[in-house]
Design a protein around this motif. Structure first.
Motif, PDB file in Angstrom:
ATOM      1  N   ASP A 237       0.828  -1.208   0.000  1.00  0.00           N
ATOM      2  CA  ASP A 237       0.000   0.000   0.000  1.00  0.00           C
ATOM      3  C   ASP A 237       0.860   1.255   0.000  1.00  0.00           C
ATOM      4  O   ASP A 237       0.551   2.233  -0.683  1.00  0.00           O
ATOM      5  N   LEU A 238       1.944   1.235   0.756  1.00  0.00           N
ATOM      6  CA  LEU A 238       2.830   2.398   0.772  1.00  0.00           C
ATOM      7  C   LEU A 238       3.460   2.626  -0.594  1.00  0.00           C
ATOM      8  O   LEU A 238       3.569   3.759  -1.061  1.00  0.00           O
ATOM      9  N   LEU A 239       3.867   1.544  -1.244  1.00  0.00           N
ATOM     10  CA  LEU A 239       4.468   1.682  -2.567  1.00  0.00           C
ATOM     11  C   LEU A 239       3.447   2.180  -3.582  1.00  0.00           C
ATOM     12  O   LEU A 239       3.784   2.937  -4.497  1.00  0.00           O
ATOM     13  N   ASP A 240       2.210   1.736  -3.409  1.00  0.00           N
ATOM     14  CA  ASP A 240       1.181   2.212  -4.324  1.00  0.00           C
ATOM     15  C   ASP A 240       0.921   3.700  -4.110  1.00  0.00           C
ATOM     16  O   ASP A 240       0.716   4.461  -5.061  1.00  0.00           O
ATOM     17  N   ILE A 241       0.929   4.118  -2.840  1.00  0.00           N
ATOM     18  CA  ILE A 241       0.781   5.545  -2.557  1.00  0.00           C
ATOM     19  C   ILE A 241       1.946   6.323  -3.138  1.00  0.00           C
ATOM     20  O   ILE A 241       1.772   7.412  -3.716  1.00  0.00           O
ATOM     21  N   SER A 393       7.731  13.959  -2.534  1.00  0.00           N
ATOM     22  CA  SER A 393       6.594  13.052  -2.707  1.00  0.00           C
ATOM     23  C   SER A 393       5.749  12.930  -1.449  1.00  0.00           C
ATOM     24  O   SER A 393       4.652  12.357  -1.491  1.00  0.00           O
ATOM     25  N   VAL A 394       6.231  13.428  -0.306  1.00  0.00           N
ATOM     26  CA  VAL A 394       5.440  13.329   0.932  1.00  0.00           C
ATOM     27  C   VAL A 394       4.337  14.386   0.972  1.00  0.00           C
ATOM     28  O   VAL A 394       3.505  14.373   1.885  1.00  0.00           O
ATOM     29  N   PHE A 395       4.287  15.302   0.000  1.00  0.00           N
ATOM     30  CA  PHE A 395       3.248  16.321  -0.048  1.00  0.00           C
ATOM     31  C   PHE A 395       2.113  15.837  -0.946  1.00  0.00           C
ATOM     32  O   PHE A 395       2.338  15.440  -2.091  1.00  0.00           O
ATOM     33  N   LEU A 403       0.656  17.390   4.101  1.00  0.00           N
ATOM     34  CA  LEU A 403       1.458  16.165   4.135  1.00  0.00           C
ATOM     35  C   LEU A 403       0.541  14.958   4.082  1.00  0.00           C
ATOM     36  O   LEU A 403      -0.557  14.984   4.642  1.00  0.00           O
ATOM     37  N   ILE A 404       0.975  13.927   3.397  1.00  0.00           N
ATOM     38  CA  ILE A 404       0.172  12.717   3.406  1.00  0.00           C
ATOM     39  C   ILE A 404       0.297  12.066   4.786  1.00  0.00           C
ATOM     40  O   ILE A 404       1.280  12.269   5.508  1.00  0.00           O
ATOM     41  N   GLU A 405      -0.689  11.273   5.138  1.00  0.00           N
ATOM     42  CA  GLU A 405      -0.687  10.653   6.453  1.00  0.00           C
ATOM     43  C   GLU A 405       0.442   9.641   6.606  1.00  0.00           C
ATOM     44  O   GLU A 405       0.912   9.380   7.715  1.00  0.00           O
ATOM     45  N   GLU A 406       0.871   9.075   5.501  1.00  0.00           N
ATOM     46  CA  GLU A 406       1.908   8.044   5.548  1.00  0.00           C
ATOM     47  C   GLU A 406       3.292   8.624   5.312  1.00  0.00           C
ATOM     48  O   GLU A 406       4.204   7.927   4.853  1.00  0.00           O
ATOM     49  N   ALA A 407       3.483   9.920   5.626  1.00  0.00           N
ATOM     50  CA  ALA A 407       4.755  10.584   5.308  1.00  0.00           C
ATOM     51  C   ALA A 407       5.928   9.914   5.993  1.00  0.00           C
ATOM     52  O   ALA A 407       6.982   9.695   5.369  1.00  0.00           O
ATOM     53  N   ASP A 408       5.782   9.560   7.249  1.00  0.00           N
ATOM     54  CA  ASP A 408       6.903   8.938   7.973  1.00  0.00           C
ATOM     55  C   ASP A 408       7.280   7.597   7.368  1.00  0.00           C
ATOM     56  O   ASP A 408       8.478   7.266   7.226  1.00  0.00           O
ATOM     57  N   GLU A 409       6.259   6.794   6.995  1.00  0.00           N
ATOM     58  CA  GLU A 409       6.552   5.497   6.398  1.00  0.00           C
ATOM     59  C   GLU A 409       7.208   5.664   5.025  1.00  0.00           C
ATOM     60  O   GLU A 409       8.130   4.911   4.665  1.00  0.00           O
ATOM     61  N   ILE A 410       6.730   6.649   4.259  1.00  0.00           N
ATOM     62  CA  ILE A 410       7.319   6.911   2.941  1.00  0.00           C
ATOM     63  C   ILE A 410       8.775   7.349   3.086  1.00  0.00           C
ATOM     64  O   ILE A 410       9.659   6.920   2.323  1.00  0.00           O
ATOM     65  N   LEU A 411       9.049   8.188   4.074  1.00  0.00           N
ATOM     66  CA  LEU A 411      10.425   8.648   4.293  1.00  0.00           C
ATOM     67  C   LEU A 411      11.341   7.473   4.648  1.00  0.00           C
ATOM     68  O   LEU A 411      12.513   7.428   4.238  1.00  0.00           O
TER      69      LEU A 411
END
Length: 1154
Positions: A237-241, A393-395, A403-411
């Protein structure tokens, strides 16, 4: 930068539109080249939005299907035409290239228009490639070259405050666009994720899962993340986001995943950018794309990436480098790569490049950091740009500025690219702080500024080793400042860029932070964190970081400059706008300027100073002194011309005084308690508004006094003494007078100019003179009460005679003067009530007026040294009122004189009103007919109805507060009239012993009338007023010998100087009273005594009917106080002298020898 952001926004909004249209039920059928309903492979960037909208309209009416191939064809057809917009002036078009860098118009003849339809790019056949596509790509390359030249020329000099100054990375020689960097960054991200071993679904499972919800996932991805918590090892899901955030189509994502998965399965070693690009070039062909143009653009991007890394990032350039560039040129040339060259030749070219890339990658490293490769430093500018793109990409692309809610996981996933892009922990914090700072500048969202500050604090807190520090210093960026190119390390470049932006904002913080003051403190914190920019003698920019515990002199001086520059800039803006505001508000420009500057002072004091005082303790002093001087220069010429209180003076002086007061307050707030008024007046040269306004106000008050007196006299002359209404029973004139006075008071205090006690004294004098003038005119209307009393009849003795005297002597009569008679006629009971109400209204209003003046004076800013004292500025209102009361009570004593005058006037008119009712209005009924001839036939009960009518009239008109006083006056006058009938009733009134009972009954009836069963006057008050009448009745009940004895005894004990003729001054032992009782006593012994002792004439010899008749025509007035028939007894005198006075008073008593 702005153009790129607009382009990015357009692309995002276009995708949102297509996503919405395709996910709704408006289009029920789709047609794809493979006749598959699965839309996962559809690239929304190659779909014509206009075509989709046309299909929706056709579906509603004709049932048309949406053909994906046709939509793609129409999209590429539209690219051949310039963008058109509809404008009021007609059709306009947008140029593809930038006119500034396009050069002069071409001199050649334009080519003929090709009327043949364009070839469809829906298939991937080699035979369908056309020269038009190749030409288009070549033209695109030429445009890229123009862009590269423009970028090198324009450099990165930061002049726009709307964006952060550029870091000045080395220019990308191949002209890679933001889209190219975004797609390349995503490929590196995917390669790093796959290489790291992150578990994801297989592509076949993901494809089946997404068939029915391809477009709904984007809208509901947050709900899915919340409702289905992802496992530790599953990041699908994170990769899809991430894919959605990087704007990569699912079709392209599938190609990248498939090829890179195969590549990473063959190697477990470190990967770099050339390896990723070469692997994609060797494993993806044009058959994997839906149209040839997309493939050509993709292939060109890969070639540009390889050229940027393998050719432009190395030095010096050798023949091998030139050969590699030639090979890359073949890859870009679609005609040569796809048509002329065989696949084996293509593979050979890629193998040569791969070999060179491998050789370059294995070159010796500079710093010996673990995992370091040559590409870390050789192509660092590209690496940094790619990593910056990944961080962006976190925006959220759908919700701008969030910021997207999954910003920390994306980082956390983005950190997997560190080894490929040469990123360290410190560099990550630095670049992420830079990206967040850019987003804050772009959106104005405070959370981004706070996050950026946090990241930069981590940068300063981290401690790198010697190698890492050297590596970071080697990443050189060039910033152009004031036309000069300055080289800095990456760390310094980020800090300098942020510092320059903060510095420019703080140079005019009144402009940038007035609407959002909370930003000011955060920006100050940021600039003190990264360092305050200073230029040395050579022009190099150096950052001076501020110590929060011990502020350096350099930092303090720099913040002092911020204060001075911002204040001056704010003043210039206010000065520039005053003409327009003055015309709009219809006020003098100096008044408008003062108000604007006052707002600046308030913001400086409440918003900016609390932050600045730590870094520049003198901020308040600097701002107050500077503004005071700037405005004073404009105000001084105006003050020199002030000669009278014009409208401009009324407008400018209060505004200027209020501004000066705010500036003094700001000055004291900055200094604390250690400054005396002398220091303040030295630093802030007073405007001396009080000295200028003092004489002007006095002149204005003199003019106001004349004006008010004229209007007071006019209001009085127009007065008819009729009540305004049942609720307002006072005269209209007094309403007008107080309205004028209140208006004068309002005008006085609305001046809002510094005043002294002399000005208050002048105002009180104006009020006093007006009210005294009015009161004197009211009092002049009054008449002395003695004019109302009838003339006292002659002293006679009662005799009963059978023979009527033909010719009787008339009583003495006196006519009133015409002036007195006119006053009496004008002073009717109704008008007397209105006058009394008016006096009572003055009494109440003057108290309210005084209270209002006292409170207003407490707010007046005194034009004395006190206004420069801190305690005066901060004095609470209650203390001000106390101070006012203590200092001006003596001035308000003039109102006490007016109050005494009003009280005396009320008492005078009350007494006159009661006397008028009894002795004037009821004179005939009460005085002349009561007990006349016979007590039994002329009782008091015939008088009471008329007296009751008079009281009803009074109670209907008089104010409630005065009603009891007026009724008491009528009661007192009634009892005085009753005594007058008993003692001065004349020859026609005699009382026998049998009449005493009836007299007592009538007196009780009169008392009960005024008590009114407890609803009237108090019983005790009425009894006190009736005491004399009751005692006189007791004298009549005594036998004659007793009364004669009392008279003889009183002759030796007469009071000195007592005027017994006045009502209310009689008493029982008075000789005059006893003599009158004997005169009216129906008794022979009394008559003989009077004849023998005083030789008084018989009552039958006088006719007092003429008194009644004459009074009805022209009222007679007995001067009871000057010409009374009674005598004044003098103590210790002989009875002979007493008899002489009696004879003089009556003129009928003949001298008798004793």
């Amino acid at each position: 930068m702005e153009i790129l952001r607009l382009r990015e926004r357009y692309r995002c909004e276009r995708r949102k539109l297509l996503d919405f249209l395709l996910s709704t039920s408006l289009i029920k059928e789709f047609r794809t080249p493979s006749d598959d309903v699965d839309l996962s492979g559809v690239d929304l960037d190659t779909i014509s939005a206009d075509y989709v909208l046309d299909c929706i309209r056709s579906v509603l009416f004709l049932g048309r299907k949406l053909d994906i191939s046709e939509a793609t064809k129409k999209y590429y057809d539209e690219l051949g035409y310039p963008a058109m917009i509809n404008s009021p002036s007609g059709s306009s078009y947008l140029l593809i290239s930038d006119p500034l860098f396009s050069g002069s118009p071409p001199q050649r003849v334009p080519p003929q228009i090709d009327l043949n339809p364009r070839t469809s790019y829906s298939s991937c056949s080699l035979n369908q490639s056309s020269t038009s596509v190749v030409e288009e790509i070549k033209n695109s390359e030429e445009e890229n070259e123009v862009r590269r030249t423009a970028a090198e020329t324009a450099s990165c000099e930061p002049r726009n405050d709307a964006v952060l100054p550029s870091l000045g990375f080395p220019v990308l020689s191949t002209g890679l666009s933001d889209d190219d960097l975004r797609e390349t960054a995503y490929e590196i991200f995917i390669a790093s994720v796959i290489l790291s071993g992150v578990h994801v679904y297989s592509f076949e499972d993901k494809k089946r899962e997404k068939k029915t919800r391809i477009f709904s996932r984007l809208r509901s991805r947050r709900e899915k993340v919340n409702s289905q918590p992802q496992s530790t090892n599953d990041h699908s899901d994170l990769l899809d986001i991430m894919r959605v955030q990087m704007q990569i189509s699912e079709a392209m994502n599938t190609l990248i995943w498939r090829r890179l998965t195969e590549f990473t399965s063959r190697t477990c070693e470190h990967i770099d950018i050339p390896q990723i690009s070469l692997e994609l070039l060797s494993g993806i062909c044009k058959y994997d794309f839906h149209n040839e143009k997309s493939f050509i653009q993709w292939k060109k991007r890969q070639a540009n990436i390889l050229e940027e890394v393998l050719y432009h990032s190395v030095s010096p350039i050798t023949a091998e480098h030139v050969a590699i560039r030639s090979s890359l040129k073949k890859i870009r040339d679609s005609e040569e790569w796809n048509i002329r060259m065989y696949p084996s030749e293509n593979a050979d070219v890629l193998l040569v490049i791969k070999s060179f890339a491998s050789k370059l990658s294995s070159a010796p490293v500079r710093f010996g950091i673990q995992g370091e490769t040559y590409n870390w430093t050789g192509g660092y500018h590209l690496n940094l740009k790619l990593y910056e793109t990944l961080l962006s990409s976190v925006f959220d692309i759908l919700e701008e500025g969030q910021l997207i809610e999954e910003a920390d996981e994306i980082l956390a996933l983005i950190k997997l690219t560190w080894s490929t892009l040469g990123i360290t922990q410190k560099m990550h914090h630095l670049l992420y702080g830079w990206v967040l700072s850019q987003k804050f500048v772009e959106t104005g969202d405070l959370q981004f500024l706070e996050y950026a500050t946090s990241e930069l604090q981590k940068v300063l807190a981290s401690e790198d080793g010697r190698k890492e520090a050297a590596y970071l210093d080697s990443l050189i960026c060039s910033i152009v400042i004031n036309g000069r190119k300055l080289d800095h390390s990456l760390l310094d470049a980020v800090f300098v860029s942020i510092s320059i932006w903060c510095d420019r904002k703080l140079q005019d913080y009144h402009l940038h932070f007035s609407e959002k003051p909370i930003f000011f403190g955060r920006v100050v914190t940021l600039i003190t964190l990264v360092g305050v920019p200073t230029a040395d003698e050579s022009g190099d920019i150096k950052l001076t970081r501020a110590d929060t515990e011990a502020v350096s002199e350099m930092t303090s001086m720099h913040f002092k400059g911020y204060v001075e520059n911002s204040i001056q800039a704010a003043y210039k803006r206010a000065l520039k706008a005053i003409d327009r505001k003055s015309e709009t508000e219809k006020r003098h420009p100096l008044a408008v300027l003062a108000d604007d500057l006052k707002m600046i002072v308030e913001r400086q004091s409440t918003v900016f100073n609390p932050v600045l005082l730590h870094w520049c303790p003198a901020a308040g002093i600097i701002s107050s002194t500077l503004l005071h001087q700037l405005y004073g220069d404009k105000l001084k010429p105006f003050l020199e011309k002030v000669s009278f209180l014009s409208e401009d003076v009324r407008s400018v002086l209060p505004a200027a005084d209020m501004l000066e007061r705010e500036l003094i307050q700001l000055y004291y707030c900055a200094h604390g308690e250690d400054r005396s008024p002398s220091h303040v007046t030295k630093d802030l040269n007073p405007y001396e508004i009080g000295e200028v306004s003092g004489p002007v106000i006095l002149d204005w008050m003199d003019a106001q006094n004349e004006h008010i007196l004229q209007w007071t006299e006019r209001a009085f002359h127009l007065e008819d003494w009729e009540p305004l209404s049942f609720q307002q029973r006072q005269a209209a004139s007094i309403i007008e007078v107080f309205r004028i006075l209140e208006e004068a008071v309002d005008q006085f205090f609305s001046l809002k100019i510094p005043m002294d006690v002399i000005h208050l004294q002048s105002l009180l004098c104006v009020i006093s003179q007006s009210l005294e003038t009015y009161l004197s005119k009211v009092i002049n209307q009054s008449v002395e009460k003695n004019h109302l009393f009838p003339a006292a009849p002659a002293l006679t003795r009662h005799t009963e005679t059978l023979i009527s005297i033909i010719k009787k002597k008339p009583v003495d009569c006196a006519f009133l003067t015409e002036e007195v008679l006119n006053k009496l006629n004008n002073l009717s009971i109704s008008k007397l009530c209105v006058i009394l109400n008016t006096l009572q209204y003055i009494q109440s209003q003057i108290a309210m007026l005084e209270d209002g003046i006292r409170q207003s004076w407490a707010h007046v800013r005194l034009c004395s040294d006190n206004r420069w004292k801190r305690e005066h500025l901060r004095r609470p209102l209650t203390e001000g009122l106390l101070w006012c009361s203590e200092s001006v009570d003596e001035l308000f004593s003039t109102f006490n004189s007016i109050r005494r005058t009003v009280v005396d006037a009320i008492n005078r008119f009350c007494d006159f009103a009661g006397a008028r009712v009894v002795f004037w209005d009821l004179r005939d009924t009460f005085l002349f007919l009561l007990y006349r001839g016979n007590v039994e036939t002329a009782r008091l009960e015939s008088v009471l109805p008329q007296l009751d009518t008079a009281l009803d009239q009074i109670c209907a008109l008089i104010a409630d507060t005065l009603r009891d006083s007026v009724v008491l006056s009528v009661c007192r006058a009634s009892l005085e009239g009753y005594v007058w009938v008993l003692l001065d009733g004349g020859p026609s009134r005699v009382f026998s012993e049998d009449d005493i009972q009836m007299l007592q009954e009538d007196l009780n009836m009169l008392k009960d009338f005024f008590v009114a069963d407890g609803e009237g006057l108090p019983q005790a008050v009425v009894e006190k007023e009736a005491y004399l009448a009751l005692q006189i009745m007791k004298l009549y009940s005594l036998n004659t010998e007793t009364v004669i004895g009392m008279l003889m005894s009183a002759s030796e004990q007469i009071s000195m100087g007592l005027d017994c003729s006045k009502p209310g001054t009689r008493h029982l032992e008075d000789a005059h009273t006893l003599l009158r009782v004997l005169c009216h006593k129906k008794d022979k012994e009394a008559s003989k005594f009077l004849k023998r002792q005083y030789q008084l004439p018989k009552s039958s010899e006088y006719d007092d009917t003429q008194l009644n008749e004459s009074s009805s025509v022209s009222p007679l007035v007995s001067d009871l106080f000057k010409r009374s028939a009674s005598i004044n007894w003098t103590s210790k005198r002989s009875f002979k002298s007493i008899k002489k006075k009696l004879k003089d008073a009556t003129s009928e008593i003949k001298p008798a020898a004793w």
